[in-house]
Enzyme design. Structure first.
Site, PDB file in Angstrom:
ATOM      1  N   ASP A  58      17.305   9.186 -46.376  1.00 16.31           N
ATOM      2  CA  ASP A  58      18.407   8.771 -47.269  1.00 16.31           C
ATOM      3  C   ASP A  58      18.092   7.411 -47.895  1.00 16.31           C
ATOM      4  OD1 ASP A  58      19.899  11.010 -46.646  1.00 16.31           O
ATOM      5  OD2 ASP A  58      20.937  10.002 -44.996  1.00 16.31           O
ATOM      6  N   GLU A 109      23.414  21.166 -44.721  1.00 20.33           N
ATOM      7  CA  GLU A 109      23.960  19.927 -45.297  1.00 20.33           C
ATOM      8  C   GLU A 109      24.654  20.284 -46.604  1.00 20.33           C
ATOM      9  OE1 GLU A 109      21.712  16.351 -45.759  1.00 20.33           O
ATOM     10  OE2 GLU A 109      20.902  16.405 -43.736  1.00 20.33           O
ATOM     11  N   HIS A 163      25.740  15.296 -42.427  1.00 21.49           N
ATOM     12  CA  HIS A 163      24.687  15.376 -41.416  1.00 21.49           C
ATOM     13  C   HIS A 163      25.231  16.251 -40.289  1.00 21.49           C
ATOM     14  CE1 HIS A 163      22.476  11.315 -42.456  1.00 21.49           C
ATOM     15  NE2 HIS A 163      22.284  12.260 -43.351  1.00 21.49           N
TER      16      HIS A 163
HETATM   17 ZN    ZN Z   1      21.319  12.123 -45.074  1.00 20.70          ZN
END
Ligand code: ZN
Length: 134
Positions: free
Chosen positions: A93, A26, A82
């Site tokens: 999140d 990420e 993502h």
């Molecule tokens: Zn996320």
């Protein structure tokens, strides 16, 4: 709460390049500007170095915040990718959203990446329209 955020194509590409460079991990960063219009993308290292989670490097985040302040801009958004989905804000999140800013989440379908904007508050994520301009 914001319902839309305006970004330049240049900003869009800067985020995407950063995300592609960091695959399969990420990637994350900040968006600064004024009046719901992004003027600057600040790339931040994902300290978690994970394909499923991000934690902004605290030192780089602080430096970015200082730069934003000294430039007379405001923090408008936080973006992250993502690489393995989902295309919406994850439970994590939503639980970890610490700033009242637009959360841009990048996800992919094969090699096609898209970003969606969310306003996360009180355990819910509402859509924010992203407007891309030249
Ligand atoms: Zn996320």
């Amino acid at each position: 709460m914001k319902s839309s955020l305006t970004l330049g194509k240049k900003h869009w590409q800067e985020m995407l390049d950063h995300i592609l460079r960091n695959l399969p991990l990420e990637a994350c960063g900040l968006l600064a500007g004024n009046n719901d219009r992004v003027e600057k993308v600040l790339l931040v290292r994902n300290q978690a170095q994970s394909p499923a989670r991000f934690v902004m490097d605290p030192y780089e985040q602080l430096q970015a915040f200082e730069w934003i302040d000294s430039s007379g801009l405001e923090l408008l958004g936080i973006f992250h990718s993502h690489p393995a989905g989902p295309e919406t804000a994850s439970v994590t999140d939503i639980a970890e959203a610490a700033y009242e800013v637009v959360h841009l989440i990048w996800s992919r379908n094969g090699n096609d990446w898209r970003a969606r904007g969310f306003w996360i508050m009180k355990g819910r994520a509402a859509d924010v329209t992203l407007q891309i301009v030249d």
